[in-house]
Motif scaffolding. Structure first.
Motif, PDB file in Angstrom:
ATOM      1  N   VAL A  17       7.275   3.927   5.366  1.00 23.24           N
ATOM      2  CA  VAL A  17       6.953   2.587   4.882  1.00 23.24           C
ATOM      3  C   VAL A  17       6.378   2.663   3.465  1.00 23.24           C
ATOM      4  O   VAL A  17       6.778   1.884   2.580  1.00 23.24           O
ATOM      5  N   ALA A  18       5.477   3.595   3.216  1.00 20.94           N
ATOM      6  CA  ALA A  18       4.886   3.740   1.880  1.00 20.94           C
ATOM      7  C   ALA A  18       5.955   4.081   0.839  1.00 20.94           C
ATOM      8  O   ALA A  18       5.978   3.502  -0.259  1.00 20.94           O
ATOM      9  N   GLU A  19       6.851   4.993   1.178  1.00 21.85           N
ATOM     10  CA  GLU A  19       7.922   5.375   0.253  1.00 21.85           C
ATOM     11  C   GLU A  19       8.856   4.198   0.004  1.00 21.85           C
ATOM     12  O   GLU A  19       9.284   3.951  -1.130  1.00 21.85           O
ATOM     13  N   PHE A  20       9.179   3.468   1.049  1.00 21.07           N
ATOM     14  CA  PHE A  20      10.062   2.316   0.891  1.00 21.07           C
ATOM     15  C   PHE A  20       9.458   1.292  -0.064  1.00 21.07           C
ATOM     16  O   PHE A  20      10.126   0.813  -0.990  1.00 21.07           O
ATOM     17  N   ARG A  25       8.945  -1.819  -5.174  1.00 11.38           N
ATOM     18  CA  ARG A  25       8.207  -2.256  -6.368  1.00 11.38           C
ATOM     19  C   ARG A  25       8.979  -1.940  -7.650  1.00 11.38           C
ATOM     20  O   ARG A  25       8.843  -2.656  -8.640  1.00 11.38           O
ATOM     21  N   GLU A  26       9.804  -0.900  -7.629  1.00  4.31           N
ATOM     22  CA  GLU A  26      10.579  -0.501  -8.801  1.00  4.31           C
ATOM     23  C   GLU A  26      11.962  -1.147  -8.852  1.00  4.31           C
ATOM     24  O   GLU A  26      12.640  -1.072  -9.869  1.00  4.31           O
ATOM     25  N   VAL A  38       3.480 -10.603  -2.123  1.00  5.33           N
ATOM     26  CA  VAL A  38       2.556  -9.557  -1.691  1.00  5.33           C
ATOM     27  C   VAL A  38       1.476  -9.399  -2.749  1.00  5.33           C
ATOM     28  O   VAL A  38       1.760  -8.999  -3.879  1.00  5.33           O
ATOM     29  N   THR A  39       0.254  -9.721  -2.379  1.00  5.23           N
ATOM     30  CA  THR A  39      -0.854  -9.598  -3.320  1.00  5.23           C
ATOM     31  C   THR A  39      -1.663  -8.322  -3.087  1.00  5.23           C
ATOM     32  O   THR A  39      -2.345  -7.860  -3.984  1.00  5.23           O
ATOM     33  N   ASP A  40      -1.589  -7.769  -1.891  1.00  7.82           N
ATOM     34  CA  ASP A  40      -2.305  -6.545  -1.560  1.00  7.82           C
ATOM     35  C   ASP A  40      -1.317  -5.581  -0.912  1.00  7.82           C
ATOM     36  O   ASP A  40      -1.021  -5.676   0.284  1.00  7.82           O
ATOM     37  N   TRP A  41      -0.769  -4.663  -1.709  1.00  4.98           N
ATOM     38  CA  TRP A  41       0.274  -3.765  -1.217  1.00  4.98           C
ATOM     39  C   TRP A  41      -0.217  -2.878  -0.094  1.00  4.98           C
ATOM     40  O   TRP A  41       0.512  -2.617   0.860  1.00  4.98           O
ATOM     41  N   SER A  42      -1.430  -2.399  -0.190  1.00  5.29           N
ATOM     42  CA  SER A  42      -1.974  -1.522   0.852  1.00  5.29           C
ATOM     43  C   SER A  42      -2.026  -2.249   2.188  1.00  5.29           C
ATOM     44  O   SER A  42      -1.596  -1.724   3.218  1.00  5.29           O
ATOM     45  N   ALA A  43      -2.539  -3.479   2.174  1.00  2.00           N
ATOM     46  CA  ALA A  43      -2.612  -4.274   3.408  1.00  2.00           C
ATOM     47  C   ALA A  43      -1.210  -4.582   3.930  1.00  2.00           C
ATOM     48  O   ALA A  43      -0.975  -4.559   5.144  1.00  2.00           O
ATOM     49  N   HIS A  44      -0.285  -4.878   3.031  1.00  2.00           N
ATOM     50  CA  HIS A  44       1.087  -5.188   3.446  1.00  2.00           C
ATOM     51  C   HIS A  44       1.733  -3.971   4.105  1.00  2.00           C
ATOM     52  O   HIS A  44       2.343  -4.084   5.171  1.00  2.00           O
TER      53      HIS A  44
END
Length: 131
Positions: A17-20, A25-26, A38-44
């Motif tokens: 999920v983190a890699e995806f 984002r790119e 998405v305002t908080d990527w970590s939470a998402h």
């Protein structure tokens, strides 16, 4: 206890999920759409990892409604799901053993088909008719 759909660890799910989302984002097409919502990527990422843990491992740690979230996102369009799935598949192939990647891909494509159809129906319905 229900056995998992296929063998995978929580850490593999979280890493995938983190890699995806790093790739999202790119991505020139998906990145701006996600950034608007998405305002908080970590939470998402944590929330989506819980979604997949529920879908694959049958944990009960996710309580969201992905269909409603995608339907409410005015700038999510049906053709984006093919792009999303293609990017997801490439991450799966890079980060997981082949059998695990194939099993997760099949599940993601089943879920994606449902979302694609719902968004397509939403967009083709046109404005509501009053009266």
């Amino acid at each position: 206890m229900i056995p998992p759909r296929f063998p995978i660890t929580v850490s593999q799910i979280e890493a995938t999920v983190a890699e995806f989302y790093a790739c999202v984002r790119e991505h020139p097409g998906l990145g701006p759409v996600f950034a608007r919502h998405v305002t908080d990527w970590s939470a998402h990422e944590t929330k989506i990892a819980r979604f997949w843990r529920n879908a694959i491992l049958f944990e009960r740690s996710y309580d969201g409604n992905p269909m409603a979230a995608h339907m409410a996102a005015w700038d999510v369009r049906a053709p984006m799901f093919a792009v999303w799935l293609g990017l997801f598949d490439s991450v799966l192939r890079r980060t997981l053993p082949a059998e695990t990647a194939a099993a997760w891909s099949a599940l993601a494509h089943r879920i994606g088909r449902g979302m694609h159809i719902a968004i397509q129906d939403r967009d083709s319905a046109g404005p509501p008719r009053l009266g």
